[in-house]
Design a protein around this motif. Structure first.
Motif, PDB file in Angstrom:
ATOM      1  N   ASP A 187       0.817  -1.216   0.000  1.00 37.28           N
ATOM      2  CA  ASP A 187       0.000   0.000   0.000  1.00 37.28           C
ATOM      3  C   ASP A 187       0.847   1.260   0.000  1.00 37.28           C
ATOM      4  N   GLU A 188       1.955   1.245   0.726  1.00 43.67           N
ATOM      5  CA  GLU A 188       2.746   2.458   0.886  1.00 43.67           C
ATOM      6  C   GLU A 188       4.168   2.245   0.384  1.00 43.67           C
ATOM      7  N   PRO A 189       4.723   3.239  -0.297  1.00 42.75           N
ATOM      8  CA  PRO A 189       6.109   3.127  -0.755  1.00 42.75           C
ATOM      9  C   PRO A 189       7.088   3.566   0.325  1.00 42.75           C
ATOM     10  N   SER A 190       8.351   3.340   0.070  1.00 42.90           N
ATOM     11  CA  SER A 190       9.412   3.858   0.935  1.00 42.90           C
ATOM     12  C   SER A 190       9.520   5.367   0.735  1.00 42.90           C
ATOM     13  N   TYR A 211       8.800   0.807  -3.929  1.00 47.46           N
ATOM     14  CA  TYR A 211       7.966  -0.164  -3.212  1.00 47.46           C
ATOM     15  C   TYR A 211       8.801  -1.400  -2.898  1.00 47.46           C
ATOM     16  N   SER A 228      -4.507  -2.669  -3.980  1.00 46.76           N
ATOM     17  CA  SER A 228      -3.494  -1.847  -3.324  1.00 46.76           C
ATOM     18  C   SER A 228      -3.895  -0.385  -3.428  1.00 46.76           C
ATOM     19  N   LYS A 229      -3.647   0.347  -2.368  1.00 43.69           N
ATOM     20  CA  LYS A 229      -3.941   1.779  -2.417  1.00 43.69           C
ATOM     21  C   LYS A 229      -3.087   2.471  -3.480  1.00 43.69           C
ATOM     22  N   ALA A 230      -1.944   1.879  -3.756  1.00 42.49           N
ATOM     23  CA  ALA A 230      -1.054   2.481  -4.746  1.00 42.49           C
ATOM     24  C   ALA A 230      -1.435   2.098  -6.162  1.00 42.49           C
TER      25      ALA A 230
END
Length: 679
Positions: A461-464, A469, A500-502
């Motif tokens: 869902d969230e990247p660095s 990702y 995925s939120k992304a």
């Protein structure tokens, strides 16, 4: 100039024949190297014409100059000179095993200009003995090109015209008058236009994959990633790879499994060496968006690599294999540590996807073995009277989402055979994505939906903080894909955890939008019942003008014209000769003039028999002298009779025998020359 035109024709014919390899690498990749070797060969021949003592060095000068020219013009060849040798020994085979257009690397593309170099060299040497045989090397190159890609239709006609213009320079005599110059300009123009148009109009690589050879051998023992899902979930924090994309990504496929025997899911990918870029699947007719991502592998143990379903190209120095159907990537030798993958993402309207039908042409692995009765009954119960469509695919997905639970924790179920699927569907109703995806594909195929099972990883869902990702073992996922008409394979999510939120865009996002608007099963049934049932129609076969019909027609016309020429020209000359015999000595004089003209001798209207005798030698000169005496007596004796008519015709026969002592190619050209028939 007349000595240089034939060599120009030989070189141009070899280059035009080499252009038939353009669909393999692209016109720009092969044209410049071929022109370079042609220029080298011409310069060597020009040097030999000016300094005959260089004749014994013709072959080494040509070969060394050609190799140096290729090292200079082929990108990367100068850094790896041995790449030319690799192109000769294995490049031609690896090109056959590659997707087209193949990579224009020196160790692949160089075999084409080297082949043209050999054709130019052999043709130039043979030209010293026979013009007719000098064109054969170019024809051999053209024939070899057809082992890779068959040129047909308009392209075949253009290739024939271009080669015909080149052969005209080789075979025809070009005297130095204005009419000859005009004919020369016309032939050069036809050759140039034909060759240029040929290079621009050759069919795309997707249209010419007619007879691809067997793909290169891929590893015979490959691990099944479907059986590793539970094991990966037991070590969820292990990083497997990182990805940084220029657009939303929902998940990362690794391999598509399409065969099921009731015990194991397997796949039979047809791997080929990845060329410069894959063509888009013809089943995808909606607009597409080109996307790319940088992938870096970490703790990666699978032979396949993370990719996308519609992979177009991969930027990496390590050679890779690709399955054009599924987009699966496989490292050919060593596994790359990082690479850049480019793919096409279909852009589809939500309403169009909601009403779309399935694409049965993409159905694979329809044999499911002996399906347990309980699974078949459950599938029929879920579908009701809903016809195969994308809505039915979502109805089946919704049923699994609603009535089954995703297993978590330590005691995770494993296995995807009918024993495990029967227990999952009818008893425990608890499983990992392995059981969810396998059960979905089995029931979907029972209901007439073309479906396959894909194993890969979902995007977190969230990247660095740097936008990358990090994909870990916890992100491993199996999911089904359904073939939708005009769109291709559409990923589904029976576990309800893949979103995925992304990754809110792409096909997965469009499917989620349709999923939220999905009517109830009863409403879909009423909707389908109200729609008229269209009668089954035979699949249409695409016809591309001019196609084989036009090619056969053109070939038939060419054969008929050739036969008329071969039979008609000698027959017309025989009839003309018979009529001239009635005119005695004057008829013999007209026949002798045409005979010499057919052999390439310049015969002006004011030329006398003695003039022609002085310009000839041997038996021909003697025959013309004898004929001159017969003409003098016939014209100036004042007699009405023609006593020397037989002597005159015997002189014509003697001249014909003298001319027949020349080369075989000269005699053939004379027999079929129509120069004297058309003036």
């Amino acid at each position: 100039m007349s000595r240089r035109l034939p060599i120009l024709g030989v070189l141009a014919a070899a280059v035009v024949a080499g252009l038939l390899f353009a669909p393999l690498f692209g016109t720009s990749a092969v044209l410049l190297p071929m022109l370079a070797v042609a220029v080298v060969v011409y310069l060597v021949e020009e040097a030999v014409l000016r300094r005959p003592q260089l004749a014994r060095l013709r072959v080494p000068l040509t070969l060394v100059g050609g190799v140096v020219g290729l090292l200079a013009v082929i990108p990367g060849a100068a850094r790896r000179p041995m790449s030319l040798w690799e192109a000769v020994t294995s490049g031609w085979r690896r090109t056959l095993e590659s997707t087209w257009p193949a990579s224009p690397s020196a160790d692949l593309v160089a075999f084409v200009p080297l082949l043209v170099l050999l054709a130019c060299l052999v043709g130039a040497r043979v030209l010293q003995r026979s013009r007719l045989l000098a064109v054969l090397p170019a024809l051999v190159v053209a024939g070899l090109s057809q082992a890779y890609v068959t040129v047909s239709g308009v392209d075949a006609v253009l290739a024939g015209l271009a080669l015909a213009g080149c052969f005209a320079l080789v075979l025809l005599q070009w005297p130095g008058d204005r009419a000859a110059c005009a004919r020369l300009v016309a032939a050069l123009g036809a050759m140039g236009v034909g060759a240029s148009t040929l290079g621009l109009a050759l069919p795309t690589p997707a249209a010419v994959h007619l007879a691809k050879p067997s793909p290169p051998d891929s590893p015979t023992v490959l691990s099944n990633p479907l059986t590793e899902i539970a094991e990966r979930l037991h070590s969820p924090d292990t990083v497997v790879f990182t990805a940084r994309a220029d657009g939303p990504v929902d998940r990362w496929p690794v391999i598509a499994l399409d065969n099921f025997d009731g015990v194991t899911w397997t796949t039979t990918p047809k791997f080929q060496r990845l060329g410069r870029e894959l063509s888009l699947d013809s089943h995808v007719t909606v607009p597409v968006l080109r996307q790319s991502a940088d992938v870096a592998l970490a703790d990666w143990s699978l032979p396949w690599l993370p990719s996308q379903t519609r992979t177009l190209s991969v930027v990496d120095d390590v050679p890779l294999l690709v399955d054009p159907t599924s987009g699966a990537l496989l490292s050919e030798q060593q596994r790359p540590s990082q690479y850049r993958v480019n793919w096409a993402e279909p852009v589809v309207d939500t309403d169009a996807l909601a009403s779309a039908g399935v694409d049965s042409d993409l159905s694979t692995g329809a044999d499911l073995g002996e399906v347990p009765v309980g699974i078949d009954d459950l599938a029929r119960q879920i579908a009701g009277d809903v016809r195969p469509s994308f809505q039915l695919a979502l109805v089946l997905e919704k049923y699994l989402r609603t009535n089954y639970k995703l297993a978590t924790g330590e005691n995770l179920p494993t296995g995807h055979g009918y024993a495990q699927l029967n227990h999952f569907l009818l008893k425990s109703k608890r499983g990992t994505s392995e059981q969810f995806a396998a059960s979905y594909v089995v029931m979907a195929r029972l209901l007439g939906l073309p479906a396959r099972l894909v194993v890969g990883f979902k995007q977190p869902d969230e990247p660095s903080p740097d936008g990358t990702y990090v994909i870990r073992n916890r992100d491993v996922l199996a999911w089904p894909e359904v073939a939708v008409r005009g769109v291709g394979w559409v990923p589904l999510d029976p576990t309800g955890t893949a979103a995925s939120k992304a990754g809110g865009g792409g096909l997965a996002g469009a499917a989620e939008a349709v999923r939220k608007q999905l009517p109830s099963t009863k409403e879909i049934e009423r909707e389908h019942q109200s729609e008229p049932t269209l009668p089954a129609t035979e699949p249409k076969t695409a016809h591309h003008w001019p196609g084989w019909g036009a090619l056969v027609a053109v070939a038939g016309v060419v054969v008929v014209l050739l036969l008329l020429w071969i039979v008609g020209v000698p027959l017309a000359k025989a009839v003309r000769r018979r009529r001239r015999r009635r005119n005695g000595t004057m008829g013999a004089w007209a026949e002798a003039r045409d005979l010499l003209r057919d052999h390439g001798m310049r015969v002006t209207p004011a030329a006398t028999a003695r003039d022609l005798a002085r310009e000839s030698d041997g038996p021909v000169s003697q025959a013309m002298t004898l004929l001159a005496g017969c003409l003098d007596r016939a014209l100036w004796s004042g007699q009405d009779s023609d006593p020397d008519r037989e002597f005159a015709w015997s002189a014509v026969r003697k001249a014909r025998r003298g001319l027949a002592e020349g080369r075989l190619s000269q005699r053939i050209r004379t027999t079929f020359s129509a120069r004297s028939l058309i003036g």
